[in-house]
Design an enzyme around this catalytic site. Structure first.
Site, short mmCIF file in Angstrom:
data_model
loop_
_atom_site.label_atom_id
_atom_site.label_comp_id
_atom_site.label_asym_id
_atom_site.label_seq_id
_atom_site.Cartn_x
_atom_site.Cartn_y
_atom_site.Cartn_z
N GLU A 277 0.83 -1.21 0.00
CA GLU A 277 0.00 0.00 0.00
C GLU A 277 0.86 1.26 0.00
O GLU A 277 0.55 2.23 -0.68
CB GLU A 277 -0.96 0.00 1.20
CG GLU A 277 -2.00 -1.12 1.19
CD GLU A 277 -2.86 -1.14 -0.06
OE1 GLU A 277 -3.15 -0.08 -0.63
OE2 GLU A 277 -3.24 -2.26 -0.49
N ASP A 358 3.64 -4.16 -5.76
CA ASP A 358 4.21 -5.44 -5.31
C ASP A 358 5.74 -5.38 -5.38
O ASP A 358 6.42 -5.81 -4.45
CB ASP A 358 3.73 -6.60 -6.21
CG ASP A 358 2.33 -7.09 -5.85
OD1 ASP A 358 1.83 -6.71 -4.77
OD2 ASP A 358 1.74 -7.85 -6.65
ZN LIG Z 1 -2.71 -2.60 -4.53
#
Ligand SMILES: [Zn+2]
Length: 415
Positions: A277, A358
């Site tokens: 996030e 990611d």
């Molecule tokens: Zn995401």
């Protein structure tokens, strides 16, 4: 072009949407039932896999029925000219275009909500309940509806009244001025959403002191991210499904972790999700989303300005003269194929952003912990492991689990 042709174009668009939807869901269904990719083999036990397939099958059937009912009723409305009659009926009580338009949309919203209510109810209290996801009580269900109505009435009603007043005073040639007003509204919503609106539906508490907070603090310090905006949300009030998200712009931004996520994941895995996030924030995805939303609004307002005062669209739905309310509805229907294309690009960009977030998490925290977290989140929510590429292209805002795992592994090897 005449009103009859427009009516048939609208019908054609409705049929097209329906068929595309059915075709994609059929392709996806068949693909999901195929062989599970070797990397994900063993993620589900045979019983869990069957449970996952059945769960999606039930959701699909519910979707098919609600789609069919909505299609049939919309066709009935179009061919009976009911929209024109509805507006005419409201017009008997007031002369104000603003009140006629507001009344028209209030009636449409209530009617369509009553029609979709049994499907919502069945989805929540039968399907989600059966698979152990539902935590919502009927009281929360009705309270959500009431709050949704109050909020929707206030916000959409305000915007709609603003649109009608603007059109009456300035006409359609100043469409870009109205667009700028909408962009201002979007900006305001980005501030109000995390601070005022979300707390109406859920409780937000700052992440409490403890082992988890210390780990997150250590990570936050290492990437220079301010910690005061991290909240835990009582997602368990509605569902057992776990999640985390980012909302808001500037100093109003909030990073939110569901209580269910904290409960189910190990500390290092939560840090992995948290890092993902933070990656969205660091890579500027939040502002990018705002700018794209604003551009899309511009396109819509521009196209709508072409047809809002055209009586043919109103006549096609059984009305007379031009009605802002009816033309807005017809615009929504005619815009939907374009929306499909815009959605394709929006999802493409969103999936690219997910890979970036990611990769950020893998390079600043632990890639393997993030992989474990993603596996747990997917299996706990009985996600499909094997979606069809076409279905992914049009409907997936996040890449399928398998591709995320592969990309994170590659990123981890690079380190
Ligand atoms: Zn995401």
């Amino acid at each position: 072009m005449d009103a009859i042709t427009i009516k048939w174009i609208v019908v054609g668009v409705l049929g097209f949407n329906f068929l595309i939807d059915k075709w994609l869901s059929m392709l996806n269904d068949r693909h999901e039932r195929g062989v599970v990719p070797p990397e994900l083999d063993g993620l589900y036990s045979p019983e869990e896999r069957l449970k996952s397939l059945n769960y999606h099958d039930e959701l699909k059937k519910l979707g098919n029925w609600s789609g069919l009912v909505s299609l049939v009723l919309t066709l009935v409305v179009i061919f009976s000219g009911a929209l024109g009659s509805l507006e005419h009926w409201i017009g008997q009580y007031t002369d104000s275009t603003i009140f006629i338009t507001l009344g028209f949309f209030a009636a449409i919203t209530i009617i369509s909500d009553v029609i979709s209510l049994p499907f919502d109810w069945y989805g929540t209290f039968t399907i989600e309940q059966k698979y152990g996801f539902n935590k919502m009580t009927p009281k929360t269900f009705w309270l959500d509806k009431a709050k949704g109505y109050a909020l929707g009435g206030l916000l959409s009603g305000g915007l709609l009244a603003g649109l009608v007043a603007f059109l009456e005073n300035y006409g359609t040639s100043y469409w870009y001025v109205f667009w700028l007003i909408l962009v201002g509204f979007l900006f305001l919503m980005n501030i109000l959403y995390p601070t005022v609106i979300m707390p109406l539906f859920n409780k937000f508490t700052p992440l409490e002191a403890g082992v988890l907070r210390s780990s997150i603090e250590r990570y936050s310090a290492s990437v220079d991210f301010p910690l005061q905006n991290i909240f835990v949300m009582d997602g368990s009030k509605r569902s057992t499904k776990a999640n985390a998200f980012f909302a808001g712009l500037g100093k109003f931004k909030r990073l939110v972790l569901f209580d269910t996520l904290i409960e189910e994941l190990e500390e290092e895995e939560i840090v992995g999700v948290f890092a993902h996030e933070v990656g969205h924030f660091k890579k500027g995805h939040i502002y990018q989303g705002f700018i794209i939303g604003a551009m899309q609004m511009g396109l819509m307002v521009f196209l709508f300005s072409w047809m809002v005062t055209n009586p043919l669209f109103t006549e096609a739905m059984g009305g007379s003269g031009y009605s802002i309310g009816i033309n807005l509805l017809v615009f929504g229907l005619l815009f939907s194929p374009l929306n499909l294309i815009l959605g394709f690009f929006a999802n493409l960009l969103s999936r690219k952003n997910e890979y970036e977030a990611d990769a950020y998490a893998a390079s600043t925290a632990s890639g393997s912990a993030l992989i474990e977290a993603l596996k747990k989140i997917s299996t706990k929510s009985l996600s499909g492991l094997n979606p069809h590429p076409y279905f992914v292209a049009l409907h997936y805002s996040h890449p399928p689990l398998l591709y995320r795992i592969r990309a994170i592994q590659e990123e981890t090897v690079k380190q």
